[in-house]
Design a protein around this motif. Structure first.
Motif, mmCIF file in Angstrom:
data_model
loop_
_atom_site.group_PDB
_atom_site.id
_atom_site.type_symbol
_atom_site.label_atom_id
_atom_site.label_comp_id
_atom_site.label_asym_id
_atom_site.label_seq_id
_atom_site.Cartn_x
_atom_site.Cartn_y
_atom_site.Cartn_z
ATOM 1 N N ILE A 125 0.842 -1.206 0.000
ATOM 2 C CA ILE A 125 0.000 0.000 0.000
ATOM 3 C C ILE A 125 0.875 1.254 0.000
ATOM 4 O O ILE A 125 0.640 2.203 -0.767
ATOM 5 C CB ILE A 125 -0.956 0.004 1.207
ATOM 6 N N LEU A 126 1.895 1.266 0.874
ATOM 7 C CA LEU A 126 2.815 2.408 0.909
ATOM 8 C C LEU A 126 3.557 2.562 -0.414
ATOM 9 O O LEU A 126 3.751 3.674 -0.908
ATOM 10 C CB LEU A 126 3.821 2.237 2.053
ATOM 11 N N LEU A 127 3.948 1.435 -0.976
ATOM 12 C CA LEU A 127 4.645 1.471 -2.258
ATOM 13 C C LEU A 127 3.772 2.081 -3.348
ATOM 14 O O LEU A 127 4.223 2.897 -4.152
ATOM 15 C CB LEU A 127 5.066 0.052 -2.652
ATOM 16 N N VAL A 128 2.511 1.710 -3.360
ATOM 17 C CA VAL A 128 1.563 2.237 -4.344
ATOM 18 C C VAL A 128 1.383 3.746 -4.169
ATOM 19 O O VAL A 128 1.388 4.510 -5.144
ATOM 20 C CB VAL A 128 0.209 1.509 -4.224
ATOM 21 N N LEU A 129 1.239 4.200 -2.927
ATOM 22 C CA LEU A 129 1.036 5.630 -2.661
ATOM 23 C C LEU A 129 2.258 6.454 -3.104
ATOM 24 O O LEU A 129 2.116 7.530 -3.702
ATOM 25 C CB LEU A 129 0.762 5.863 -1.175
ATOM 26 N N LEU A 130 3.440 5.945 -2.808
ATOM 27 C CA LEU A 130 4.656 6.673 -3.185
ATOM 28 C C LEU A 130 4.874 6.646 -4.692
ATOM 29 O O LEU A 130 5.385 7.610 -5.280
ATOM 30 C CB LEU A 130 5.857 6.095 -2.452
ATOM 31 N N ARG A 131 4.510 5.537 -5.328
ATOM 32 C CA ARG A 131 4.589 5.480 -6.793
ATOM 33 C C ARG A 131 3.640 6.499 -7.416
ATOM 34 O O ARG A 131 3.961 7.138 -8.430
ATOM 35 C CB ARG A 131 4.245 4.069 -7.276
ATOM 36 N N PHE A 132 2.474 6.680 -6.793
ATOM 37 C CA PHE A 132 1.522 7.676 -7.276
ATOM 38 C C PHE A 132 2.128 9.079 -7.166
ATOM 39 O O PHE A 132 1.993 9.901 -8.078
ATOM 40 C CB PHE A 132 0.225 7.583 -6.465
ATOM 41 N N ALA A 133 2.816 9.343 -6.050
ATOM 42 C CA ALA A 133 3.463 10.650 -5.868
ATOM 43 C C ALA A 133 4.552 10.856 -6.919
ATOM 44 O O ALA A 133 4.717 11.965 -7.461
ATOM 45 C CB ALA A 133 4.054 10.752 -4.468
ATOM 46 N N GLN A 134 5.307 9.803 -7.245
ATOM 47 C CA GLN A 134 6.301 9.901 -8.316
ATOM 48 C C GLN A 134 5.638 10.278 -9.640
ATOM 49 O O GLN A 134 6.165 11.097 -10.393
ATOM 50 C CB GLN A 134 7.023 8.562 -8.484
ATOM 51 N N GLY A 135 4.499 9.669 -9.908
ATOM 52 C CA GLY A 135 3.779 9.964 -11.138
ATOM 53 C C GLY A 135 3.330 11.405 -11.215
ATOM 54 O O GLY A 135 3.419 12.056 -12.270
ATOM 55 N N ILE A 136 2.833 11.931 -10.106
ATOM 56 C CA ILE A 136 2.422 13.342 -10.049
ATOM 57 C C ILE A 136 3.608 14.246 -10.376
ATOM 58 O O ILE A 136 3.501 15.208 -11.150
ATOM 59 C CB ILE A 136 1.873 13.689 -8.647
ATOM 60 N N ALA A 137 4.761 13.926 -9.787
ATOM 61 C CA ALA A 137 5.946 14.770 -9.968
ATOM 62 C C ALA A 137 6.450 14.747 -11.407
ATOM 63 O O ALA A 137 6.694 15.797 -12.004
ATOM 64 C CB ALA A 137 7.052 14.318 -9.013
ATOM 65 N N ILE A 138 6.620 13.558 -11.978
ATOM 66 C CA ILE A 138 7.147 13.491 -13.339
ATOM 67 C C ILE A 138 6.125 14.028 -14.338
ATOM 68 O O ILE A 138 6.475 14.565 -15.384
ATOM 69 C CB ILE A 138 7.561 12.047 -13.705
ATOM 70 N N GLY A 139 4.837 13.923 -13.993
ATOM 71 C CA GLY A 139 3.783 14.473 -14.843
ATOM 72 C C GLY A 139 3.883 15.980 -14.973
ATOM 73 O O GLY A 139 3.588 16.554 -16.024
ATOM 74 N N GLY A 140 4.302 16.636 -13.900
ATOM 75 C CA GLY A 140 4.458 18.081 -13.939
ATOM 76 C C GLY A 140 5.821 18.537 -14.401
ATOM 77 O O GLY A 140 5.994 19.666 -14.860
ATOM 78 N N GLU A 141 6.798 17.656 -14.295
ATOM 79 C CA GLU A 141 8.183 18.003 -14.619
ATOM 80 C C GLU A 141 8.421 18.223 -16.106
ATOM 81 O O GLU A 141 9.008 19.227 -16.510
ATOM 82 C CB GLU A 141 9.107 16.883 -14.119
#
Length: 456
Positions: A125-141
């Motif tokens: 679950i934690l891994l999924v949440l952090l992967r989602f945060a990575q996606g948000i970041a690279i999406g804006g980058e």
């Protein structure tokens, strides 16, 4: 709002030193972001499937791990919309600082998560949440980074300058696979699986500090400053984008054109490692080294083909790249099947290191020219990130399923890659040159230019 972009020229002189700093910021920043993002992709097929998604069936564990890999691509459009809006309303620079912080924190945190064996279902679950945060970041980058380079580009060199932040993808991939390969050499397989892989994720903290230091020194782009001067910023960029017929058309065609680019990269940089180790029973070390060498070659050819697009046109260069990657798919899979290190390396260098950059080099300038300045960050982020859900994020999952369905063969995979190539070429060629924002908007380094508004 008319689809007439504000000119990119600034009333202020654009110094050569400013341009060099922008290029350095774009390359280093995107390198850090892609290093973080692709660490997960590499780890998904060789670490996370064992430590966070244990299963009696290795294929099931791999599919679950790649499903969370795909989640990062689902999050990317959300990040693209959020930070695309910020980029068009507040500025390109501010998006880059925020996204780097988010990515750095998420990646370091992944390196600290206890395993499924230790904390049970909380671990995935934690891994999924952090992967989602990575996606948000690279999406804006991505949108902000490439526009910093494109909107500072001297006249006639948009393709070249737009290719510089694209090099960050190859550098990030090379660093990610290189660190994993080095850790494999330095320790036993058991030690690597137990704790060694975490070092690669924790190293992100150092890279983020370096990237932040440089990015905070960069000035906003001349194009955005011009929008502010003349109060031409879109109130709600995504709404303005949707209201304009030409922009809507470019969004759809841009997403279609990117299909092969996204699939090709994830097929050869991510899935090939899992396919070689899981299906073919190869050691992961030679595959990591082959991908790392291909990434090093890619660093050279991305700016080469970015510059060629300035001379021969974005559509033509991009389409040739799509065809080349499609044609090389069969010999590349055949080389993997031999298990021969030299043949595998040559194949990955050809398809990933040389053919792929023919598309990826001109891509930033190609997509930036599809939209007027006032909605450009939102437009290119939408195209790149929404297409990434099916063009990139789902690729390892789909290819693993196709290989499993065909009993370990790659015939269905080749058909899938061929279909993607046809779609991409047709969409790229359907984007008319006369409907793109012309290169006359570019600024000239070290000298002010005459302001001129150019209608699309």
């Amino acid at each position: 709002m008319e689809n007439s972009p504000a000119p990119l020229e600034s009333a202020d002189d654009v110094q050569s030193s400013d341009v060099r700093l922008v290029v350095a910021s774009s390359v280093i920043g995107t390198t850090v972001e892609w290093y973080d993002f692709f660490l997960y992709g590499t780890a998904a097929g060789i670490v996370f499937n064992k430590l966070y998604f244990p299963s009696d069936d290795p294929l099931v564990g791999t599919l679950l791990a790649f499903a969370t890999f795909a989640l990062g691509f689902v999050a990317r459009p959300i990040g693209g919309l959020i930070f695309g809006h910020i980029g068009d309303r507040v500025g390109r620079k501010k998006t880059l600082v925020a996204t780097m912080l988010i990515m750095g924190v998420a990646t370091c945190a992944i390196g600290l998560i206890p395993t499924f064996e230790t904390i049970g279902v909380t671990a995935p679950i934690l891994l999924v949440l952090l992967r989602f945060a990575q996606g948000i970041a690279i999406g804006g980058e991505w949108g902000g980074a490439v526009l910093m380079a494109v909107e500072y580009a001297p006249a006639g060199k948009r393709g070249l300058y737009g290719s510089f932040p694209q090099v960050g993808l190859a550098l990030g991939l090379m660093l990610g696979t290189g660190v994993f390969a080095a850790l494999n050499v330095a320790m036993s397989d058991a030690a690597f699986l137990a704790w060694g892989w975490r070092i690669a994720f924790l190293l992100s903290a150092v890279l983020v500090l370096v990237g932040m230091f440089i990015r905070l020194k960069v000035m906003e782009t001349p194009a955005f400053r011009k929008l502010e001067e003349h109060e031409q910023k879109a109130t709600v960029p995504v709404v303005e984008l949707a209201k304009n017929a030409l922009s809507r058309k470019h969004v759809l065609l841009g997403m279609g054109s990117r299909l092969t680019e996204g699939i090709a990269f994830n097929a050869w940089a991510v899935f090939a490692i899992s396919y070689g180790t899981g299906t073919l029973g190869m050691s992961q070390q030679p595959l990591l080294v082959a991908v790392m060498i291909a990434a090093a070659v890619m660093i050279v050819f991305i700016p080469v083909f970015g510059r060629m697009s300035d001379r021969f046109g974005r559509r033509r260069t991009f389409s040739v790249g799509a065809v080349l990657t499609g044609l090389l798919a069969y010999p590349a899979f055949a080389a993997l099947g031999t298990g021969n290190q030299l043949l595998i390396t040559i194949a990955l260098v050809a398809v990933l290191g040389i053919a792929y950059p023919v598309m990826y080099g001109p891509q930033a300038a190609f997509y930036a020219e599809m939209f007027p300045t006032s909605v450009r960050c939102t437009g290119i982020s939408f195209v790149y990130q929404f297409s990434g859900i099916f063009a990139s994020g789902c690729t390892p999952l789909i290819l693993a399923f196709l290989v499993g369905t065909s009993g370990g063969g790659y015939g269905l995979v080749l058909l899938y890659l061929l279909g993607a190539t046809v779609v991409s070429v047709l969409c790229a060629l359907a984007i008319r040159q006369r409907e793109l924002v012309p290169d006359t908007e570019a600024v000239t380094a070290a000298a002010p230019a005459k302001a001129r508004a150019t209608a699309v």
